[in-house]
Structures are given as C-alpha cells and as structure tokens.
Design an enzyme around this catalytic site. Sequence first.
Site, PDB file in Angstrom:
ATOM      1  N   GLY A  12       0.414  -1.048   0.382  1.00 39.56           N
ATOM      2  CA  GLY A  12       0.656  -0.202  -0.013  1.00 39.56           C
ATOM      3  C   GLY A  12       0.471   1.232   0.132  1.00 39.56           C
ATOM      4  CG  ASP A  13       0.507   4.068   2.057  1.00 44.37           C
ATOM      5  OD1 ASP A  13      -1.022   4.389   1.739  1.00 44.37           O
ATOM      6  OD2 ASP A  13       0.569   3.532   3.119  1.00 44.37           O
ATOM      7  CD  GLU A  14       1.796   0.153  -3.165  1.00 50.41           C
ATOM      8  OE1 GLU A  14       0.502   1.250  -2.994  1.00 50.41           O
ATOM      9  OE2 GLU A  14       2.118  -1.218  -3.039  1.00 50.41           O
ATOM     10  CE  LYS A  16      -3.459   1.819  -3.746  1.00 51.16           C
ATOM     11  NZ  LYS A  16      -1.579   2.257  -3.757  1.00 51.16           N
ATOM     12  N   GLY A  40      -5.980   5.829   1.512  1.00 54.48           N
ATOM     13  CA  GLY A  40      -5.842   6.902   1.641  1.00 54.48           C
ATOM     14  C   GLY A  40      -4.832   7.019   0.315  1.00 54.48           C
ATOM     15  CG  HIS A  41      -5.872   6.289  -3.064  1.00 56.85           C
ATOM     16  ND1 HIS A  41      -6.831   5.690  -3.908  1.00 56.85           N
ATOM     17  CD2 HIS A  41      -5.332   5.417  -1.935  1.00 56.85           C
ATOM     18  CE1 HIS A  41      -6.849   4.719  -3.176  1.00 56.85           C
ATOM     19  NE2 HIS A  41      -5.614   4.035  -2.331  1.00 56.85           N
ATOM     20  CB  THR A 128      -7.461   2.369   8.968  1.00 55.44           C
ATOM     21  OG1 THR A 128      -8.614   1.441   8.470  1.00 55.44           O
ATOM     22  CG2 THR A 128      -5.893   1.742   8.113  1.00 55.44           C
ATOM     23  NE  ARG A 142     -24.467 -16.704   3.894  1.00 55.68           N
ATOM     24  CZ  ARG A 142     -23.891 -17.825   3.865  1.00 55.68           C
ATOM     25  NH1 ARG A 142     -24.739 -18.623   2.713  1.00 55.68           N
ATOM     26  NH2 ARG A 142     -23.554 -18.175   5.311  1.00 55.68           N
ATOM     27  CD  GLN A 223      -7.706  -0.775   1.362  1.00 55.23           C
ATOM     28  OE1 GLN A 223      -8.438  -1.792   0.694  1.00 55.23           O
ATOM     29  NE2 GLN A 223      -7.965   0.390   1.820  1.00 55.23           N
ATOM     30  CB  THR A 299      -6.303   6.004   6.046  1.00 56.74           C
ATOM     31  OG1 THR A 299      -5.944   6.404   5.007  1.00 56.74           O
ATOM     32  CG2 THR A 299      -7.198   6.728   7.565  1.00 56.74           C
ATOM     33  N   GLY A 301      -2.440   8.415   9.995  1.00 56.23           N
ATOM     34  CA  GLY A 301      -0.853   9.871  10.248  1.00 56.23           C
ATOM     35  C   GLY A 301       0.378   8.777  11.399  1.00 56.23           C
ATOM     36  CE  LYS A 330       6.571   9.533  -1.837  1.00 55.67           C
ATOM     37  NZ  LYS A 330       6.222   8.325  -0.383  1.00 55.67           N
ATOM     38  N   GLY A 417       8.036   7.803 -11.179  1.00 55.29           N
ATOM     39  CA  GLY A 417       7.963   8.749 -10.303  1.00 55.29           C
ATOM     40  C   GLY A 417       8.987   9.350  -9.778  1.00 55.29           C
TER      41      GLY A 417
HETATM   42  P1  GDP Z   1      -1.629   5.418  -2.528  1.00 52.36           P
HETATM   43  O1  GDP Z   1      -2.123   5.120  -0.909  1.00 52.36           O
HETATM   44  O2  GDP Z   1      -0.982   4.506  -3.332  1.00 52.36           O
HETATM   45  O3  GDP Z   1      -1.953   6.786  -2.860  1.00 52.36           O
HETATM   46  O4  GDP Z   1      -0.920   6.507  -2.232  1.00 52.36           O
HETATM   47  P2  GDP Z   1      -0.411   7.538  -0.564  1.00 52.36           P
HETATM   48  O5  GDP Z   1      -0.764   8.964  -0.593  1.00 52.36           O
HETATM   49  O6  GDP Z   1      -0.719   6.861   0.695  1.00 52.36           O
HETATM   50  O7  GDP Z   1       1.262   7.752  -0.632  1.00 52.36           O
HETATM   51  C1  GDP Z   1       2.786   8.331  -1.433  1.00 52.36           C
HETATM   52  C2  GDP Z   1       2.942   9.396  -1.257  1.00 52.36           C
HETATM   53  O8  GDP Z   1       4.332   9.727  -2.140  1.00 52.36           O
HETATM   54  C3  GDP Z   1       1.581  10.931  -1.493  1.00 52.36           C
HETATM   55  O9  GDP Z   1       2.576  11.439  -0.719  1.00 52.36           O
HETATM   56  C4  GDP Z   1       2.123  10.959  -3.080  1.00 52.36           C
HETATM   57  O10 GDP Z   1       2.378  12.539  -2.981  1.00 52.36           O
HETATM   58  C5  GDP Z   1       3.797  10.706  -2.867  1.00 52.36           C
HETATM   59  N1  GDP Z   1       3.919  10.223  -3.808  1.00 52.36           N
HETATM   60  C6  GDP Z   1       3.763   9.977  -5.371  1.00 52.36           C
HETATM   61  N2  GDP Z   1       4.979   9.367  -6.023  1.00 52.36           N
HETATM   62  C7  GDP Z   1       5.200  10.055  -5.503  1.00 52.36           C
HETATM   63  C8  GDP Z   1       6.816  10.443  -6.107  1.00 52.36           C
HETATM   64  O11 GDP Z   1       7.397   9.937  -7.513  1.00 52.36           O
HETATM   65  N3  GDP Z   1       8.124  11.340  -5.441  1.00 52.36           N
HETATM   66  C9  GDP Z   1       8.156  11.537  -4.423  1.00 52.36           C
HETATM   67  N4  GDP Z   1       8.491  12.305  -3.789  1.00 52.36           N
HETATM   68  N5  GDP Z   1       6.738  11.548  -3.600  1.00 52.36           N
HETATM   69  C10 GDP Z   1       5.722  10.906  -4.267  1.00 52.36           C
HETATM   70  P1  IMO Z   2      -4.030   2.477  -0.133  1.00 55.30           P
HETATM   71  O1  IMO Z   2      -4.571   1.845  -0.500  1.00 55.30           O
HETATM   72  C1  IMO Z   2      -1.427   0.621   3.323  1.00 55.30           C
HETATM   73  C2  IMO Z   2      -3.161  -2.227   6.595  1.00 55.30           C
HETATM   74  C3  IMO Z   2      -3.633  -1.379   7.724  1.00 55.30           C
HETATM   75  C4  IMO Z   2      -3.802  -2.431   8.387  1.00 55.30           C
HETATM   76  C5  IMO Z   2      -4.099  -3.368   7.429  1.00 55.30           C
HETATM   77  C6  IMO Z   2      -5.962  -4.236   7.863  1.00 55.30           C
HETATM   78  O2  IMO Z   2      -3.474   4.081   0.932  1.00 55.30           O
HETATM   79  O3  IMO Z   2      -2.476   2.078  -0.111  1.00 55.30           O
HETATM   80  P2  IMO Z   2      -7.996  -2.272   7.624  1.00 55.30           P
HETATM   81  O4  IMO Z   2      -8.643  -1.058   7.750  1.00 55.30           O
HETATM   82  O5  IMO Z   2      -7.719  -2.772   6.343  1.00 55.30           O
HETATM   83  O6  IMO Z   2      -8.588  -3.011   7.976  1.00 55.30           O
HETATM   84  O7  IMO Z   2      -6.386  -2.930   7.983  1.00 55.30           O
HETATM   85  O8  IMO Z   2      -3.955  -3.352   6.614  1.00 55.30           O
HETATM   86  N1  IMO Z   2      -4.047  -1.262   5.105  1.00 55.30           N
HETATM   87  C7  IMO Z   2      -3.413  -0.305   4.509  1.00 55.30           C
HETATM   88  N2  IMO Z   2      -2.202   0.530   4.558  1.00 55.30           N
HETATM   89  N3  IMO Z   2      -2.137   1.434   2.559  1.00 55.30           N
HETATM   90  C8  IMO Z   2      -3.378   1.152   2.764  1.00 55.30           C
HETATM   91  O9  IMO Z   2      -5.254   1.302   1.353  1.00 55.30           O
HETATM   92  C9  IMO Z   2      -3.820  -0.051   3.948  1.00 55.30           C
HETATM   93  N4  IMO Z   2      -4.994  -0.273   4.069  1.00 55.30           N
HETATM   94  C10 IMO Z   2      -5.616  -1.176   5.657  1.00 55.30           C
HETATM   95  O10 IMO Z   2      -2.455  -0.451   7.801  1.00 55.30           O
HETATM   96  O11 IMO Z   2      -2.517  -3.127   8.716  1.00 55.30           O
HETATM   97 MG    MG Z   3      -2.214   5.368   1.206  1.00 49.70          MG
END
Ligand code: GDP
Ligand code: IMO
Ligand code: MG
Length: 433
Positions: A12-14, A16, A40-41, A128, A142, A223, A299, A301, A330, A417
């Site tokens: 996650g948090d790549e 997306k 959290g995107h 979360t 169900r 995720q 989401t 912090g 990144k 990126g």
């Molecule tokens: P998501 O959940 O996959 O949409 O990713 P998040 O938004 O949670 O986390 C990605 C973070 O990396 C965000 O703060 C973006 O603004 C930042 N980000 C995305 N791509 C890049 C990149 O190529 N370089 C840097 N420095 N930041 C990036």
């Molecule tokens: P995005 O879309 C990173 C993690 C939680 C926990 C596990 C289960 O921003 O990449 P949940 O509340 O879904 O039952 O929690 O999954 N988790 C994430 N980690 N990015 C997310 O979403 C996540 N959504 C859930 O931290 O370990």
């Molecule tokens: Mg995220």
Amino acid sequence: MPGIVLIGAQWGDEGKGKATDLIGTKVDYVARFNGGNNAGHTVVVGDETYALHLLPSGVVNPHVTPVIGNGVVVDPEVLFEEIDGLESRGVDCSRLKVSESAQVIAPYHRVIDKVTERFLGKHKIGTTGRGIGPAYADKINRVGIRVHDLFDAERLRDKVEASLHQKNQMLVKLYNRRPIDVDETTDELLKLGERLKPYVANTSLLLNNALDEGKTVLFEGGQATMLDVDHGTYPFVTSSNPTAGGACTGTGVGPTKIDRVIGVAKAYVTRVGEGPFPTELNDDSGEWLRTQGHEFGVTTGRPRRCGWFDAVVTRYATQVNGLTDIVLTKLDVLTGLNEIPICVAYDVDNGDGTHTRYEDMPVDQAAFAKATPVYETMPGWTEDISTVHKFEDLPANTQAYVKRLEEISNCRISAIGTGPQRDHIIEVRSLVD
Ligand code: GDP
Ligand code: IMO
Ligand code: MG
C-alpha cells in the site's frame, strides 16, 4: 484500450493516487473496486493536495465519472464529509455514481473493529479502525446492509436487527459494552440513505455500457497485493481483494474487458500496521527513508515502516495480478545514497541446521515471517532527478537501478515517479493506448 486495472504491488501507499491522476487525464471513468476509507490516496495538482479515502482519485479530473463499485464498503458519513470537503475547494462531485449493491459500513462496524483489535492484544492486526473488516465479515456472513437497503425503512430495520442480534450479545457478554439500539441505528442509516440516493446507480450496467461504447475505464484498487485477503501476508491483511481479479468481482465487469493491468511499486518498500516485512530497516537507514519519503499514513498519520526494494514481492505481484506494466514511484527519494541494496531472494533458517533459498514467495507464512533478505547492491546517485522527463536523461546509475528492478520484477517499467507533483514523471511508454 478500454479496460485498465491499476493496483498496489506492495503493502500500500505506493502512489496509486498519483498514478491514477496521471492516467485520469486520458480516461472517461475511474472505478474503485475494493476496500473503503481505510485507503488514503494523495493527488497533488499544482498547489493543491487532495487526500482521498473513499472517492476514486479520478474525481479531481472534471471530465472523469467517478464510480464506487459493488466491491467497496461505503461509510456514508465519511463519504459526505469527503464530498463536502472537496466541494468547498471547488471540486465538483455531482458526477459520482455509487453501486446500489455496495456494502454499507454502519456505526457498529467501527465499534466492533476497535474493540476486536483491543481484545486481540498482541495478536492485533493494526487495522485503520474504520470498520472495514467487520463490514466485510457481515457481507460474507450474509448479514450485511447493502446501499439499496437504505431506501426501504422496513427492510432496513429488519436487517439491522438481524445483524445486531448477535453483535449485541458479543458486545455485552464478551466485551462488557453497552448494546447498540436497533431503532436509533436504523433512523441514522435512513437519513444517510436519503442524501445518498441521487448518487446511486446500477454501476455494473453503467460500466459495461461504457466499455461497449469504446470508453476507457480505469479500475482503481485500494490497498495492495500483499494486503490481499487471499494472496497477502494473512492474517496481517485487509479484508478485501485488492489484486487485479478484484476489479471484476468488485465492479461486475468480466475479465475479457480488461486489457491492461498496471502495478504501482515504490523504489523501496513501506508498510503500515502489524505483520512480517523481510526488508524492514529498524536503523538509521529506515529513519532516513521515512524522512526523505515523508512516510506517514494519509489515513491514520502513523509512521510507515520502511525497507529496501523487495523483488520477491514485486515478482509475486507480477504473477498474481498478471501485470503488464509497472509504475515505479518515489525514485527521487533514493537520491543521495552511496549504494542501494535490492532484495533478490529470501534465506530461511529451517531450524535444523539447513537453510532454504526462496526466489518465489513462500506459501508458508511462518517461513515468510522468518525470511532474511538476500541483497545485491547497486551504486547510487547524487544528481537531482525531479526535473528529468526522459529516461535517457537520468544519471547512468539511476538508469541501471531501474533496469535491474525491471529485470528482476519480470515486468516492464512504463513510468517513473520523480516527485509528488503531476509533472514529476517520466513516461517511458503510454499507459493507456
Ligand atoms: P497511495 O495510497 O498508493 O495512493 O499512496 P499515498 O498517497 O498513501 O502515499 C504516496 C505518497 O507519495 C503521497 O504523499 C504522494 O504525494 C507521494 N508521491 C507519489 N509519487 C511520488 C514520487 O514519485 N516521488 C515523491 N517524492 N513522492 C511521491
Ligand atoms: P492505500 O489504498 C497501507 C493496512 C492497515 C492494517 C491492515 C488491515 O492508501 O494503499 P484494515 O483497516 O484494512 O482492516 O487494516 O491493512 N491498510 C493499509 N496500509 N495503505 C492502505 O491503503 C491500507 N489500507 C489498509 O494498516 O495493517
Ligand atoms: Mg495510501
């Protein structure tokens, strides 16, 4: 090229949100297919930063129709907060379509998520706390509430009663909590349903018609692969299918309509919550990555756990999602390192004096939990890459790092990126045509 799936290839948090936004300028629909407001995107447009949870990232593009598919769990209160927040900043959300058969996160799901985690103690998942797991559990059991149930008072009351019957026993007898009132909950949900109604649609039909007309649909996953309830690091996973197959079940679109599957992967790895993470760095390097990459959850912090790129994970993501392309994000964060380790395999101590080397993901989670990374090291670079727009203009060492990742991930890297902004991107090839 009408059907494109975009998913997270790690934990996650790549990035997306940013990748969806990049493609979003060229697509007609962006449909979320799994998860809920656990996501959290981040989308950065000029000076504006949008943190999206439930709404598809395409919502910030005025010509995109955002869709919440049947596979999503919808907390209507959170949805309205998000809509109000965006509309107050001038983002029109009126085009939003919400599946009538999506599951609803009711207030009691949030309560149960929190008390269950507390009860699990050292076995907790680190969720979360948004009620995601309990809402999906009700779906499978169900006894879930679907969006269209919110429009029929009698049916809704009946379903809330059925759902709370067992939960109240558990809350009172096991968790020593007060029971939740059926009528109060029903009234609350009915009110939310009234506001939700104008957005509700038969989204499977809508998306299939759009695809038949040659429109482009991007299916955006929340995720990631390693958090998938079937393919991830179970039990430390979320309760849905964020892998590519989830795009079909989560929207009511058949696999024959999908033309491309894009995996988003960071140039290193992060994880939030509990669970095994072989390349995790509990030292200065991990702290350095967290600071350089601003790795704190959108989401919750929470500080994200950080580690080096894990090619076993990305190869696995290529395998289970059938990736056609990777968006590597990144890369700029790694600037300034002398050398960059890449995990190419795992070494597992079998406890009997023998070791096993895994090139592929171990099925046994106990082996995965004990996996020690086998690293190879690439030379780093110091040049600022954030203004580079062509792969050939990257420093030679940066190019070599990307090429190596491509090779060991078994998938081509089609975009890179180089910073959080929209134009911080190197498009090696089009992701849409
Ligand atoms: P998501 O959940 O996959 O949409 O990713 P998040 O938004 O949670 O986390 C990605 C973070 O990396 C965000 O703060 C973006 O603004 C930042 N980000 C995305 N791509 C890049 C990149 O190529 N370089 C840097 N420095 N930041 C990036
Ligand atoms: P995005 O879309 C990173 C993690 C939680 C926990 C596990 C289960 O921003 O990449 P949940 O509340 O879904 O039952 O929690 O999954 N988790 C994430 N980690 N990015 C997310 O979403 C996540 N959504 C859930 O931290 O370990
Ligand atoms: Mg995220």
